[in-house]
Write a protein that holds these residues in place. Sequence first.
Motif, PDB file in Angstrom:
ATOM      1  N   VAL A 107      -6.011  44.725   3.934  1.00 12.86           N
ATOM      2  CA  VAL A 107      -6.733  43.620   4.030  1.00 12.86           C
ATOM      3  C   VAL A 107      -8.335  43.975   4.073  1.00 12.86           C
ATOM      4  CG1 VAL A 107      -7.340  41.941   5.968  1.00 12.86           C
ATOM      5  CG2 VAL A 107      -5.154  42.638   5.349  1.00 12.86           C
ATOM      6  N   GLY A 108      -8.801  45.153   4.676  1.00  9.03           N
ATOM      7  CA  GLY A 108     -10.123  45.288   4.417  1.00  9.03           C
ATOM      8  C   GLY A 108     -10.532  45.605   2.919  1.00  9.03           C
ATOM      9  N   TRP A 109      -9.608  46.164   2.290  1.00  6.86           N
ATOM     10  CA  TRP A 109      -9.859  46.694   0.781  1.00  6.86           C
ATOM     11  C   TRP A 109      -9.654  45.319   0.229  1.00  6.86           C
ATOM     12  CZ3 TRP A 109      -6.491  46.290  -3.500  1.00  6.86           C
ATOM     13  CH2 TRP A 109      -6.984  46.950  -4.440  1.00  6.86           C
ATOM     14  N   ILE A 110      -9.030  44.535   0.376  1.00  5.01           N
ATOM     15  CA  ILE A 110      -8.855  42.848  -0.256  1.00  5.01           C
ATOM     16  C   ILE A 110     -10.301  42.510   0.018  1.00  5.01           C
ATOM     17  CG2 ILE A 110      -7.857  40.875  -0.426  1.00  5.01           C
ATOM     18  CD1 ILE A 110      -5.215  42.597  -0.095  1.00  5.01           C
ATOM     19  N   ARG A 111     -10.545  42.390   1.134  1.00  4.52           N
ATOM     20  CA  ARG A 111     -11.799  41.663   1.576  1.00  4.52           C
ATOM     21  C   ARG A 111     -13.069  42.317   1.071  1.00  4.52           C
ATOM     22  NH1 ARG A 111     -12.413  40.533   7.264  1.00  4.52           N
ATOM     23  NH2 ARG A 111     -13.719  38.861   6.443  1.00  4.52           N
ATOM     24  N   GLY A 112     -12.936  43.480   0.502  1.00  5.94           N
ATOM     25  CA  GLY A 112     -14.182  44.128   0.054  1.00  5.94           C
ATOM     26  C   GLY A 112     -15.048  44.691   1.152  1.00  5.94           C
ATOM     27  N   GLU A 113     -14.313  45.234   2.025  1.00  2.00           N
ATOM     28  CA  GLU A 113     -15.345  45.671   3.295  1.00  2.00           C
ATOM     29  C   GLU A 113     -15.851  47.104   3.156  1.00  2.00           C
ATOM     30  OE1 GLU A 113     -13.091  44.987   6.637  1.00  2.00           O
ATOM     31  OE2 GLU A 113     -13.377  42.868   6.778  1.00  2.00           O
ATOM     32  N   ASN A 114     -15.788  47.515   2.049  1.00  2.00           N
ATOM     33  CA  ASN A 114     -16.419  48.917   1.692  1.00  2.00           C
ATOM     34  C   ASN A 114     -17.745  49.075   1.550  1.00  2.00           C
ATOM     35  OD1 ASN A 114     -15.984  51.443   1.477  1.00  2.00           O
ATOM     36  ND2 ASN A 114     -14.741  51.574  -0.160  1.00  2.00           N
ATOM     37  N   GLU A 115     -18.778  48.889   2.674  1.00  2.00           N
ATOM     38  CA  GLU A 115     -20.006  48.537   2.394  1.00  2.00           C
ATOM     39  C   GLU A 115     -20.638  49.876   2.439  1.00  2.00           C
ATOM     40  OE1 GLU A 115     -21.018  46.984   6.052  1.00  2.00           O
ATOM     41  OE2 GLU A 115     -19.918  45.185   5.858  1.00  2.00           O
ATOM     42  N   GLU A 116     -20.039  50.952   2.617  1.00  2.00           N
ATOM     43  CA  GLU A 116     -20.952  52.474   2.662  1.00  2.00           C
ATOM     44  C   GLU A 116     -20.788  52.717   0.910  1.00  2.00           C
ATOM     45  OE1 GLU A 116     -18.204  54.673   4.606  1.00  2.00           O
ATOM     46  OE2 GLU A 116     -18.728  54.137   6.701  1.00  2.00           O
ATOM     47  N   GLU A 117     -19.659  52.337   0.164  1.00  2.00           N
ATOM     48  CA  GLU A 117     -19.698  52.788  -1.443  1.00  2.00           C
ATOM     49  C   GLU A 117     -20.838  51.689  -1.778  1.00  2.00           C
ATOM     50  OE1 GLU A 117     -15.991  52.437  -3.140  1.00  2.00           O
ATOM     51  OE2 GLU A 117     -15.232  53.973  -2.162  1.00  2.00           O
ATOM     52  N   GLU A 118     -20.971  50.545  -1.481  1.00  2.00           N
ATOM     53  CA  GLU A 118     -22.007  49.555  -2.319  1.00  2.00           C
ATOM     54  C   GLU A 118     -23.211  50.031  -1.685  1.00  2.00           C
ATOM     55  OE1 GLU A 118     -21.027  45.509  -0.797  1.00  2.00           O
ATOM     56  OE2 GLU A 118     -19.026  45.623  -1.394  1.00  2.00           O
ATOM     57  N   TYR A 119     -23.625  50.571  -0.660  1.00  2.00           N
ATOM     58  CA  TYR A 119     -24.735  50.891  -0.233  1.00  2.00           C
ATOM     59  C   TYR A 119     -25.127  52.370  -0.723  1.00  2.00           C
ATOM     60  CZ  TYR A 119     -28.421  52.732   3.004  1.00  2.00           C
ATOM     61  OH  TYR A 119     -29.573  52.984   3.625  1.00  2.00           O
ATOM     62  N   ALA A 120     -24.256  53.099  -1.282  1.00  2.00           N
ATOM     63  CA  ALA A 120     -24.265  54.384  -1.849  1.00  2.00           C
ATOM     64  C   ALA A 120     -24.758  54.056  -3.256  1.00  2.00           C
ATOM     65  CB  ALA A 120     -23.178  55.107  -1.686  1.00  2.00           C
ATOM     66  N   ARG A 121     -24.334  53.009  -3.885  1.00  2.00           N
ATOM     67  CA  ARG A 121     -24.609  52.744  -5.198  1.00  2.00           C
ATOM     68  C   ARG A 121     -26.013  52.307  -5.556  1.00  2.00           C
ATOM     69  NH1 ARG A 121     -19.359  49.327  -5.906  1.00  2.00           N
ATOM     70  NH2 ARG A 121     -17.897  51.154  -5.942  1.00  2.00           N
ATOM     71  N   LEU A 122     -26.590  51.848  -4.393  1.00  2.00           N
ATOM     72  CA  LEU A 122     -28.120  51.240  -4.352  1.00  2.00           C
ATOM     73  C   LEU A 122     -29.071  52.329  -4.734  1.00  2.00           C
ATOM     74  CD1 LEU A 122     -27.831  48.562  -1.678  1.00  2.00           C
ATOM     75  CD2 LEU A 122     -27.629  48.000  -4.109  1.00  2.00           C
ATOM     76  N   ASN A 123     -30.189  51.832  -5.302  1.00  2.00           N
ATOM     77  CA  ASN A 123     -31.199  53.019  -5.413  1.00  2.00           C
ATOM     78  C   ASN A 123     -31.994  53.034  -4.024  1.00  2.00           C
ATOM     79  OD1 ASN A 123     -33.268  51.030  -5.274  1.00  2.00           O
ATOM     80  ND2 ASN A 123     -33.108  50.747  -7.524  1.00  2.00           N
TER      81      ASN A 123
END
Length: 135
Positions: A107-123
């Motif tokens: 459910v967390g994966w479906i809702r896109g709750e992987n904030e750490e990966e998104e944060y790591a992609r940012l400059n």
Amino acid sequence: MDFIINLLVTAAVILIMSYAMSSVHVKSFWTALWVAFLTAILTATIGWLLGGLLNLVTFFLLEAIVGLIVTALMLKLVDALVGNFKLDGFLPAFLIALAVAVALAIVGWIRGENEEEEYARLNPKQQTELVYKQV
């Protein structure tokens, strides 16, 4: 909002496991929801202390397994507290804890709750801006 979704998913898993396993007895969905709520409260209080102690013993190497065991122990405690919920042994409690963990991860994966990966992609500049927005 996340807490309510987690409660509903946990209650659904408990109800599904009661149909799948003969050693799990739940009277209704409302009972499963009550069990999910009590398990969440007990895991956040008593389970947090117990998990901390067990993780110290295992040197934090088995944190996921300790989390499953603590959740299973809290389910057994809720079994003793709630009359319309019965677990015949520790294994069903452990299997429910495992199924709940998998379901909540999905459910967390479906809702896109992987904030750490998104944060790591940012400059670094975007990371700093994001941190200041949250504060």
